[in-house]
Design a protein around this motif. Structure first.
Motif, PDB file in Angstrom:
ATOM      1  N   PHE A  64       0.837  -1.191   0.000  1.00  0.00           N
ATOM      2  CA  PHE A  64       0.000   0.000   0.000  1.00  0.00           C
ATOM      3  C   PHE A  64       0.875   1.244   0.000  1.00  0.00           C
ATOM      4  O   PHE A  64       1.967   1.240   0.584  1.00  0.00           O
ATOM      5  CB  PHE A  64      -0.865   0.046   1.271  1.00  0.00           C
ATOM      6  CG  PHE A  64      -2.020  -0.903   1.267  1.00  0.00           C
ATOM      7  CD1 PHE A  64      -3.249  -0.542   0.734  1.00  0.00           C
ATOM      8  CD2 PHE A  64      -1.898  -2.168   1.822  1.00  0.00           C
ATOM      9  CE1 PHE A  64      -4.316  -1.420   0.753  1.00  0.00           C
ATOM     10  CE2 PHE A  64      -2.961  -3.054   1.845  1.00  0.00           C
ATOM     11  CZ  PHE A  64      -4.170  -2.672   1.304  1.00  0.00           C
ATOM     12  N   SER A  65       0.371   2.317  -0.606  1.00  0.00           N
ATOM     13  CA  SER A  65       1.025   3.615  -0.454  1.00  0.00           C
ATOM     14  C   SER A  65       0.826   4.061   0.993  1.00  0.00           C
ATOM     15  O   SER A  65      -0.047   3.543   1.698  1.00  0.00           O
ATOM     16  CB  SER A  65       0.428   4.624  -1.436  1.00  0.00           C
ATOM     17  OG  SER A  65      -0.943   4.822  -1.161  1.00  0.00           O
ATOM     18  N   PRO A  66       1.617   5.022   1.487  1.00  0.00           N
ATOM     19  CA  PRO A  66       1.527   5.427   2.896  1.00  0.00           C
ATOM     20  C   PRO A  66       0.134   5.835   3.360  1.00  0.00           C
ATOM     21  O   PRO A  66      -0.245   5.549   4.492  1.00  0.00           O
ATOM     22  CB  PRO A  66       2.500   6.601   2.997  1.00  0.00           C
ATOM     23  CG  PRO A  66       3.514   6.321   1.933  1.00  0.00           C
ATOM     24  CD  PRO A  66       2.717   5.700   0.796  1.00  0.00           C
ATOM     25  N   ARG A  67      -0.639   6.469   2.509  1.00  0.00           N
ATOM     26  CA  ARG A  67      -1.994   6.888   2.907  1.00  0.00           C
ATOM     27  C   ARG A  67      -3.066   5.883   2.506  1.00  0.00           C
ATOM     28  O   ARG A  67      -4.236   6.072   2.791  1.00  0.00           O
ATOM     29  CB  ARG A  67      -2.312   8.247   2.322  1.00  0.00           C
ATOM     30  CG  ARG A  67      -1.447   9.323   2.938  1.00  0.00           C
ATOM     31  CD  ARG A  67      -1.915  10.681   2.554  1.00  0.00           C
ATOM     32  NE  ARG A  67      -1.053  11.665   3.172  1.00  0.00           N
ATOM     33  CZ  ARG A  67      -0.863  12.868   2.705  1.00  0.00           C
ATOM     34  NH1 ARG A  67      -1.479  13.247   1.606  1.00  0.00           N
ATOM     35  NH2 ARG A  67      -0.072  13.709   3.327  1.00  0.00           N
ATOM     36  N   THR A  70      -3.339   3.904  -2.929  1.00  0.00           N
ATOM     37  CA  THR A  70      -2.849   3.119  -4.068  1.00  0.00           C
ATOM     38  C   THR A  70      -2.348   1.776  -3.559  1.00  0.00           C
ATOM     39  O   THR A  70      -1.729   1.689  -2.503  1.00  0.00           O
ATOM     40  CB  THR A  70      -1.707   3.863  -4.789  1.00  0.00           C
ATOM     41  OG1 THR A  70      -2.193   5.135  -5.216  1.00  0.00           O
ATOM     42  CG2 THR A  70      -1.207   3.088  -5.993  1.00  0.00           C
ATOM     43  N   ALA A  72       0.024  -1.449  -4.869  1.00  0.00           N
ATOM     44  CA  ALA A  72       0.962  -1.979  -5.864  1.00  0.00           C
ATOM     45  C   ALA A  72       0.878  -3.500  -5.831  1.00  0.00           C
ATOM     46  O   ALA A  72       0.898  -4.110  -4.767  1.00  0.00           O
ATOM     47  CB  ALA A  72       2.381  -1.530  -5.554  1.00  0.00           C
ATOM     48  N   LEU A  83      -0.294  -0.663 -10.553  1.00  0.00           N
ATOM     49  CA  LEU A  83      -0.734   0.253  -9.509  1.00  0.00           C
ATOM     50  C   LEU A  83      -2.237   0.458  -9.648  1.00  0.00           C
ATOM     51  O   LEU A  83      -2.717   0.806 -10.727  1.00  0.00           O
ATOM     52  CB  LEU A  83      -0.011   1.600  -9.618  1.00  0.00           C
ATOM     53  CG  LEU A  83       1.508   1.536  -9.499  1.00  0.00           C
ATOM     54  CD1 LEU A  83       2.099   2.909  -9.741  1.00  0.00           C
ATOM     55  CD2 LEU A  83       1.926   0.999  -8.148  1.00  0.00           C
ATOM     56  N   SER A  85      -5.732   2.284  -8.005  1.00  0.00           N
ATOM     57  CA  SER A  85      -6.257   3.334  -7.133  1.00  0.00           C
ATOM     58  C   SER A  85      -7.350   2.758  -6.253  1.00  0.00           C
ATOM     59  O   SER A  85      -8.250   2.057  -6.718  1.00  0.00           O
ATOM     60  CB  SER A  85      -6.828   4.477  -7.968  1.00  0.00           C
ATOM     61  OG  SER A  85      -7.442   5.416  -7.119  1.00  0.00           O
TER      62      SER A  85
END
Length: 89
Positions: A64-67, A70, A72, A83, A85
């Motif tokens: 996961f992206s930090p927030r 997204t 991956a 990737l 959303s």
């Protein structure tokens, strides 16, 4: 707290993300593509919030992206990273 059982999810690769999200990739099966399921586990009952059908035969990593907006999805054999959303539209 108590361990939680994810609803209708069989996992091969998993990643924990922010905001109580967990992504789980289905096991690779001959002739089938992998499905990635995102589950929110922050409440009393886990619930599926997204499900993605991939064109990948085998997922080797999820992140996961930090927030958490997204996800991956990677296949190290084919050298592919997708990737996705998770932002609500």
């Amino acid at each position: 707290g108590e361990p939680k059982v994810l609803p209708r999810v069989t996992g091969y690769v998993a990643a924990a993300g922010p905001n109580g999200l967990v992504a789980v990739a289905s096991p690779p099966e001959a002739g089938k593509k992998v499905t990635v399921t995102v589950v929110e586990v922050g409440s009393a009952e886990p619930r599926v919030v997204a499900e993605f059908a991939t064109d990948i035969d085998r997922v080797s990593a999820l992140a996961f992206s930090p927030r958490g907006g997204t996800l991956a999805v990677a296949d190290d054999r084919e050298g592919v990273v997708q990737l996705w959303s998770l932002e609500k539209k």
